[in-house]
Design an enzyme around this catalytic site. Structure first.
Site, PDB file in Angstrom:
ATOM      1  N   LYS A 144      53.335  58.253  24.953  1.00 27.01           N
ATOM      2  CA  LYS A 144      54.406  59.195  24.656  1.00 27.01           C
ATOM      3  C   LYS A 144      53.915  60.116  23.538  1.00 27.01           C
ATOM      4  CE  LYS A 144      59.179  59.646  23.229  1.00 27.01           C
ATOM      5  NZ  LYS A 144      60.464  58.983  22.996  1.00 27.01           N
ATOM      6  N   ARG A 185      67.174  66.177  22.584  1.00 27.35           N
ATOM      7  CA  ARG A 185      67.718  65.889  21.245  1.00 27.35           C
ATOM      8  C   ARG A 185      69.033  66.621  21.026  1.00 27.35           C
ATOM      9  NH1 ARG A 185      61.837  66.091  18.123  1.00 27.35           N
ATOM     10  NH2 ARG A 185      60.964  64.288  19.229  1.00 27.35           N
ATOM     11  N   LYS A 231      57.831  63.195  14.384  1.00 30.22           N
ATOM     12  CA  LYS A 231      57.556  61.857  14.925  1.00 30.22           C
ATOM     13  C   LYS A 231      56.052  61.608  15.094  1.00 30.22           C
ATOM     14  CE  LYS A 231      62.081  61.249  17.129  1.00 30.22           C
ATOM     15  NZ  LYS A 231      62.807  60.675  18.293  1.00 30.22           N
ATOM     16  N   GLU A 241      46.523  52.877  24.920  1.00 31.98           N
ATOM     17  CA  GLU A 241      47.929  52.490  24.753  1.00 31.98           C
ATOM     18  C   GLU A 241      48.478  51.850  26.030  1.00 31.98           C
ATOM     19  OE1 GLU A 241      49.935  52.455  22.229  1.00 31.98           O
ATOM     20  OE2 GLU A 241      49.061  53.775  20.713  1.00 31.98           O
ATOM     21  N   LYS A 256      54.461  60.504  29.155  1.00 32.19           N
ATOM     22  CA  LYS A 256      55.552  61.423  28.831  1.00 32.19           C
ATOM     23  C   LYS A 256      55.132  62.403  27.753  1.00 32.19           C
ATOM     24  CE  LYS A 256      60.096  61.208  26.787  1.00 32.19           C
ATOM     25  NZ  LYS A 256      61.066  60.384  26.133  1.00 32.19           N
ATOM     26  N   SER A 261      63.129  66.863  29.354  1.00 27.92           N
ATOM     27  CA  SER A 261      64.188  67.868  29.245  1.00 27.92           C
ATOM     28  C   SER A 261      63.650  69.296  29.114  1.00 27.92           C
ATOM     29  CB  SER A 261      65.086  67.536  28.061  1.00 27.92           C
ATOM     30  OG  SER A 261      64.342  67.465  26.861  1.00 27.92           O
ATOM     31  N   TYR A 308      65.299  64.974  35.633  1.00 24.00           N
ATOM     32  CA  TYR A 308      66.653  65.526  35.691  1.00 24.00           C
ATOM     33  C   TYR A 308      66.868  66.271  37.008  1.00 24.00           C
ATOM     34  CZ  TYR A 308      66.192  64.274  30.834  1.00 24.00           C
ATOM     35  OH  TYR A 308      65.965  63.561  29.695  1.00 24.00           O
TER      36      TYR A 308
HETATM   37  C1  PBG Z   1      63.977  58.740  22.211  1.00 20.75           C
HETATM   38  C2  PBG Z   1      63.644  59.474  23.451  1.00 20.75           C
HETATM   39  C3  PBG Z   1      63.322  60.836  23.541  1.00 20.75           C
HETATM   40  C4  PBG Z   1      63.218  61.118  24.902  1.00 20.75           C
HETATM   41  C5  PBG Z   1      63.434  59.930  25.596  1.00 20.75           C
HETATM   42  N1  PBG Z   1      63.683  58.913  24.668  1.00 20.75           N
HETATM   43  C6  PBG Z   1      63.226  61.879  22.498  1.00 20.75           C
HETATM   44  C7  PBG Z   1      62.324  61.685  21.358  1.00 20.75           C
HETATM   45  O1  PBG Z   1      61.433  60.841  21.346  1.00 20.75           O
HETATM   46  O2  PBG Z   1      62.528  62.422  20.392  1.00 20.75           O
HETATM   47  C8  PBG Z   1      62.955  62.472  25.473  1.00 20.75           C
HETATM   48  C9  PBG Z   1      63.418  62.718  26.868  1.00 20.75           C
HETATM   49  C10 PBG Z   1      63.468  64.148  27.270  1.00 20.75           C
HETATM   50  O3  PBG Z   1      63.098  65.073  26.518  1.00 20.75           O
HETATM   51  O4  PBG Z   1      63.899  64.377  28.393  1.00 20.75           O
HETATM   52  N2  PBG Z   1      63.209  57.704  21.810  1.00 20.75           N
END
Ligand code: PBG
Length: 347
Positions: free
Chosen positions: A200, A210, A222, A238, A253, A279, A318
């Site tokens: 990720k 968010r 992050k 990982e 992701k 998203s 989505y």
């Molecule tokens: C939170 C999480 C996030 C997403 C899925 N789980 C956001 C982040 O890590 O800030 C993002 C999903 C998306 O953007 O569709 N742990």
């Protein structure tokens, strides 16, 4: 003259007609590939459109059940749940995340009661529950690892108790897959699976999500736990680590900017690989389509097949519902454009 050369060899023969093209297709999308991510919020009889995700909604638990009816009818096998937690319930330890009567736990119970066959996955991370908007516990400005991972293991058991089929830790703390597997085994949840967000990345493409959960980090970013976009060998490490720790599915992701990572991870592990079409990737296509710059359906299907070509077995998107409708040539409900040209000619 040799039959492997022009004019005996002509690539265009296999592109002559729709039927020939479909026989020669190397990859195919199926509705069974999809996980539909869903946002749930407190209350009753309400749905709220997410401003940066046109046509996508947060639902109260009662309306979510209606949405699930449609998802089930479309043949989508799985959903991934995210809870929007009210601000007053947020704290640094994510106390609400462990509440057996919390929004997530209640929602999972009601879904499994109505739709026992549906594969219910739950997001496991602290950010929607954290007053800092971080995925782990914060001490002295740092996101601390081991204590956070212990908490995520408890959260996973709580989701399993509610009936989750899979927990999906999205936090990127080290060692959490092992701790979660251990906690699930010790509490008798031998069949509760783990879909690990293994690679990720620290990505700007999570922005609209968010907004959906009001979960943007309150300070900093992050980058001390999510991965650096320059890295690919690290993604493989990982994913392999998570597989060894007991992940049943590993995830990459975001999706579209990381297709090379999907391929590399696919070649390195023996568990199924999922990809999260996040998203921001959804928002990009929606925004361009709104402006009339791209055909929404065409862009969506081209991106989704790219995930299969890259090696993904499972796609969280989505677009799951719209893609499912196109794949089955079902009409769209009023208000959602089906796109000029339609997929029926092309699938
Ligand atoms: C939170 C999480 C996030 C997403 C899925 N789980 C956001 C982040 O890590 O800030 C993002 C999903 C998306 O953007 O569709 N742990």
């Amino acid at each position: 003259m040799n039959y492997t050369q022009f004019p005996y060899s002509r690539g265009r023969r296999l592109r002559t007609s729709e039927n020939i093209r479909s026989m020669a297709a190397e990859h195919r999308l199926s509705v069974k590939d999809f996980i539909a991510p869903l946002f749930v919020m407190e209350g009753t009889k309400q749905k709220a459109e997410i401003p940066s995700m046109p046509d996508y909604y947060r639902f109260t638990p009662d309306l979510l059940l209606k949405e699930l009816e449609e998802i089930q009818q479309l043949g989508i096998p799985s959903v991934l749940l995210f809870a929007k937690v009210p601000d007053e319930k947020k704290d640094n330890e994510g106390t609400e995340a462990l509440n057996p009567e919390g929004l997530m736990q209640r929602t999972v119970r009601s879904i499994k009661k109505e739709f026992p066959e549906l594969v219910v996955m739950t997001d496991v991370a602290l950010d929607p529950y954290s007053n800092y908007g971080h995925d782990g516990i914060v001490r002295d400005g740092q996101i601390i690892n081991d204590e956070s991972a212990q908490l995520l293991a408890k959260m996973s058991v709580s989701h399993a108790e509610a009936g989750a089929d899979f927990v999906a830790p999205s936090d990127m703390m080290d060692g959490r897959i092992l701790l979660i597997r251990d906690a699930l085994e010790n509490t008798g949840f031998h069949h509760t699976g783990i879909m690990a967000y293994s690679a990720k990345y620290a990505s700007c493409f999570y922005g609209p999500f968010r907004d959906a959960l009001d979960s943007a980090p309150g300070f900093g970013d992050k980058k001390t736990y999510q991965m650096d976009p320059s890295n690919i060998a690290e993604a493989v490490k990982e994913a392999v680590t998570d597989e060894q720790e007991g992940a049943d599915i590993v995830m990459v992701k975001p999706g579209l900017p990381y297709l090379d990572v999907v391929r590399a991870v696919k070649e390195a592990v023996s568990v199924p690989v999922s990809v999260y079409n996040v998203s921001g990737e959804y928002a990009m296509i929606k925004a361009a389509a709104e402006k009339g710059w791209l055909n929404e359906d065409d862009a969506m299907m081209e991106v989704l097949i790219a995930f299969k070509r890259a090696g993904a077995d499972i796609i969280a998107s989505y677009f799951a519902k719209n893609a499912a409708r196109l794949l089955q040539s079902l009409p769209f409900p009023k208000g959602i454009p089906s796109g000029e040209g339609g997929m029926s000619k092309r699938v």
